[in-house]
Motif scaffolding. Structure first.
Motif, PDB file in Angstrom:
ATOM      1  N   LEU A 125       0.832  -1.207   0.000  1.00  0.00           N
ATOM      2  CA  LEU A 125       0.000   0.000   0.000  1.00  0.00           C
ATOM      3  C   LEU A 125       0.864   1.255   0.000  1.00  0.00           C
ATOM      4  CD1 LEU A 125      -2.851  -1.014   2.484  1.00  0.00           C
ATOM      5  CD2 LEU A 125      -3.141  -0.390   0.083  1.00  0.00           C
ATOM      6  N   LEU A 126       1.902   1.273   0.818  1.00  0.00           N
ATOM      7  CA  LEU A 126       2.783   2.443   0.884  1.00  0.00           C
ATOM      8  C   LEU A 126       3.559   2.612  -0.423  1.00  0.00           C
ATOM      9  CD1 LEU A 126       4.129   1.982   4.532  1.00  0.00           C
ATOM     10  CD2 LEU A 126       2.393   3.599   3.737  1.00  0.00           C
ATOM     11  N   THR A 127       4.052   1.493  -0.969  1.00  0.00           N
ATOM     12  CA  THR A 127       4.775   1.562  -2.242  1.00  0.00           C
ATOM     13  C   THR A 127       3.845   2.025  -3.358  1.00  0.00           C
ATOM     14  OG1 THR A 127       6.206  -0.247  -1.536  1.00  0.00           O
ATOM     15  CG2 THR A 127       6.130   0.226  -3.897  1.00  0.00           C
ATOM     16  N   GLY A 128       2.610   1.527  -3.354  1.00  0.00           N
ATOM     17  CA  GLY A 128       1.631   1.931  -4.361  1.00  0.00           C
ATOM     18  C   GLY A 128       1.333   3.416  -4.300  1.00  0.00           C
ATOM     19  N   CYS A 129       1.211   3.954  -3.078  1.00  0.00           N
ATOM     20  CA  CYS A 129       0.964   5.403  -2.937  1.00  0.00           C
ATOM     21  C   CYS A 129       2.124   6.206  -3.510  1.00  0.00           C
ATOM     22  CB  CYS A 129       0.755   5.747  -1.460  1.00  0.00           C
ATOM     23  SG  CYS A 129      -0.782   5.108  -0.772  1.00  0.00           S
ATOM     24  N   ALA A 169      -2.497  -5.416  -8.255  1.00  0.00           N
ATOM     25  CA  ALA A 169      -2.935  -6.803  -8.381  1.00  0.00           C
ATOM     26  C   ALA A 169      -2.629  -7.587  -7.104  1.00  0.00           C
ATOM     27  CB  ALA A 169      -2.264  -7.461  -9.581  1.00  0.00           C
ATOM     28  N   ASN A 170      -1.438  -7.350  -6.543  1.00  0.00           N
ATOM     29  CA  ASN A 170      -1.089  -8.035  -5.293  1.00  0.00           C
ATOM     30  C   ASN A 170      -1.961  -7.581  -4.136  1.00  0.00           C
ATOM     31  OD1 ASN A 170       0.973  -9.632  -6.333  1.00  0.00           O
ATOM     32  ND2 ASN A 170       2.516  -8.024  -6.090  1.00  0.00           N
ATOM     33  N   ILE A 171      -2.253  -6.262  -4.089  1.00  0.00           N
ATOM     34  CA  ILE A 171      -3.140  -5.748  -3.037  1.00  0.00           C
ATOM     35  C   ILE A 171      -4.530  -6.362  -3.180  1.00  0.00           C
ATOM     36  CG2 ILE A 171      -4.333  -3.685  -2.206  1.00  0.00           C
ATOM     37  CD1 ILE A 171      -1.786  -2.098  -2.884  1.00  0.00           C
ATOM     38  N   SER A 219      -6.270  -8.674  -0.447  1.00  0.00           N
ATOM     39  CA  SER A 219      -7.568  -8.303   0.133  1.00  0.00           C
ATOM     40  C   SER A 219      -8.571  -9.440   0.002  1.00  0.00           C
ATOM     41  CB  SER A 219      -8.107  -7.029  -0.544  1.00  0.00           C
ATOM     42  OG  SER A 219      -8.415  -7.276  -1.898  1.00  0.00           O
ATOM     43  N   LEU A 220      -8.508 -10.202  -1.100  1.00  0.00           N
ATOM     44  CA  LEU A 220      -9.401 -11.347  -1.258  1.00  0.00           C
ATOM     45  C   LEU A 220      -9.147 -12.382  -0.172  1.00  0.00           C
ATOM     46  CD1 LEU A 220      -9.353 -11.934  -5.135  1.00  0.00           C
ATOM     47  CD2 LEU A 220     -11.261 -11.086  -3.772  1.00  0.00           C
ATOM     48  N   TYR A 221      -7.864 -12.687   0.065  1.00  0.00           N
ATOM     49  CA  TYR A 221      -7.536 -13.686   1.075  1.00  0.00           C
ATOM     50  C   TYR A 221      -7.765 -13.145   2.488  1.00  0.00           C
ATOM     51  CZ  TYR A 221      -5.550 -16.715  -2.494  1.00  0.00           C
ATOM     52  OH  TYR A 221      -5.389 -17.534  -3.575  1.00  0.00           O
TER      53      TYR A 221
END
Length: 521
Positions: free
Chosen positions: A56-60, A221-223, A227-229
């Motif tokens: 999440l931090l890397t995505g931001c 995609a990884n996030i 989130s699904l799991y």
């Protein structure tokens, strides 16, 4: 370093929460196979999920970079921005689609994965290995495991091939969009629409934007996958017990005076149309010892579970001192009841711990201190020693090398395995240490020989004088010690009285007593 340490803390914390929450759920949850699927999926989320925070931090960070570069590209040419979207969108859509398919596959295969775990357990447990060896089950277990594992691998392989082919096609679309953008940039530079400096800036910005976009796609995609799991974990925590204490619930009185009354009690197990018991009515007076007998499946253990409020009746009610059990605080009610089930747990713990778990609230501090200190294994807490003496388990502690600190079972180093009868004495000690007002013994001496059984129950009759006792047994010499005997058939009470009265009536009890007596002749 911080990420690794925080990940360990997070994993431990989630595991604690799962254990804590599972201990609050109803017994009916644990009798439902779908519950174990949800528990399995939740337990798999205890590790690796800390990566979600990092992503999440890397995505931001990547979003900020992308927005600044894309804004600059858009100012010079909105067409380039459209081509940028066209070059990365196919990959994003493909990743999201196949991530959902992979999650759906893993979700659907949860029961089979539990079966794989169970097959591994059967081949590697000291409680099953005797039969596995004697019956020659090794090859059969391997074949079952191999067939199931290969089916799962086959589905995963098929999905991986589909994903690989789709990713190849989608990446080609992205490459076309990428080079189309360069054609636009170079043509504008060639015709002098933009300067060489602007051309250099746009080419570098577009390349950088595409790289950041692709990295951002993988992060998103990884996030999305995480989130699904993670939803499996939160779904587990959303499960709530139905057998709970009502607001303002009462505590069980220090001394039960009015006894326990079953009034037209009926119970159906979840997802079953059959009544386990129906229209059951009887009374247990204060200080009275009651025995319940009947054929297998008559509902004897169900009555014990209802009395301990592991279930609530489907119909009717159970009164304690004239108050419905559902109006009492559950913790107070269960503390007032000492119960040993036929399938009692054999804890791979020390002998003193095996007994102390019967009164863990009062002995937890002692066990923690004993764990941290060296002391004579033949000396222990007075309550543990007293309970062991009552259950005739003190002789067991005297002959074990480590005394009360001896590890039991073969799971851990220096553990000692006991016979079934010895384990049963320890289970009885757990009931005695509780100092409960009501003692429930469900087939408590099934593994004891006749002489020891008689001694145990003679001792039991002496120890529970003044206490309410409910004894469930198939052994008629045992139930004769009860003040009154209740006979069940098909989930209903068909006879009630003393041993002599029931034999004289020549009903079901007399028939069962006669059949068992014939077996001893």
């Amino acid at each position: 370093m911080i990420e690794g340490l925080f990940g360990n803390l997070c994993s431990d914390y989630i595991s604690e929460k799962i254990i804590q929450h599972a201990a609050t759920l109803d017994l009916t949850h644990f009798e439902d196979p779908s519950f174990y699927d949800r528990l399995e999926r939740a337990q798999r989320q205890t590790t690796g999920r800390i990566g979600l925070l990092v992503q999440l931090l890397t995505g931001c960070q990547d979003i900020i970079t992308l927005v600044s570069l894309a804004s600059a590209v858009t100012v010079y040419s909105p067409l380039l921005f459209c081509l940028l979207i066209a070059s990365v969108a196919p990959g994003f859509l493909g990743e999201a689609h196949f991530t959902s398919l992979e999650y759906a596959l893993v979700y659907r295969w949860t029961p089979e994965r539990r079966r794989l775990d169970y097959l591994r357990f059967l081949s590697g447990s000291n409680r099953t290995i005797k039969e596995v060896l004697m019956l020659g089950l090794g090859d059969w277990l391997v074949k079952r495991y191999r067939a199931l594992a290969r089916r799962f691998y086959g589905e995963m392989k098929s999905l991986a091939i589909q994903k690989g082919l789709a990713a190849t096609g989608l990446s080609l679309l992205g490459v076309l969009g990428y080079y189309a953008a360069y054609v636009v940039i170079l043509s504008r530079g060639f015709y002098g629409v933009i300067s060489i400096g602007t051309l250099t800036f746009l080419a570098a910005s577009f390349l950088r934007s595409r790289d950041v976009s692709q990295r951002l796609i993988m992060t998103v995609a990884n996030i999305y996958e995480q989130s699904l799991y993670s939803k499996d974990l939160f779904d587990f925590f959303l499960m709530q017990p139905r057998v709970v204490s009502r607001p303002g619930a009462l505590n069980v009185p220090p001394q039960i005076r009015g006894g326990i009354v079953f009034e037209n009690v009926g119970f159906q197990y979840p997802q079953s149309d059959r009544w386990a018991i129906r229209n059951v009515s009887f009374r247990i007076g204060a200080g009275e010892r009651i025995a319940i007998v009947g054929e297998n499946g008559a509902g004897k253990t169900t009555i014990a579970k209802l009395l301990a409020r592991l279930y609530d009746p489907t119909e009717g009610r159970i009164l304690l001192d004239g108050v419905d059990l559902r109006d009492y605080n559950i913790a107070s009610l269960r503390h007032a009841i000492g119960i040993i089930f036929q399938d009692f747990v054999r804890y791979d713990l020390r002998l003193d711990e095996n007994i102390a778990v019967g009164e863990i609230d009062g002995l937890a501090d002692y066990l923690e201190t004993a764990e941290a200190t060296e002391q004579d294994g033949h000396a222990t807490h007075p309550s543990i020693a007293s309970a062991a003496e009552k259950a005739q388990a003190s002789s067991l502690a005297a002959r074990l090398p480590g005394g009360y600190r001896q590890m039991l079972g073969h799971r851990f180093e220096k553990g000692v395995e006991l016979s079934g009868g010895e384990w049963q004495k320890i289970a009885l000690a757990r009931a005695y240490i509780r100092n409960a007002q009501v003692i429930i013994l469900d087939e408590p001496t099934a593994m004891l020989d006749a002489r020891v059984e008689y001694e145990v129950f003679a001792r039991f009759a002496e120890l529970v004088a003044g206490q309410m006792a409910l004894l469930i047994s198939h052994r008629f010499p045992t139930v004769r010690m009860a003040d009154r005997i209740i006979v069940l058939r098909g989930g209903t009470v068909v006879e009630e009285g003393t041993h002599d009265e029931l034999v004289a009536r020549k009903g079901l009890y007399a028939e069962l007593f006669s059949l068992q007596s014939e077996g001893y002749r």
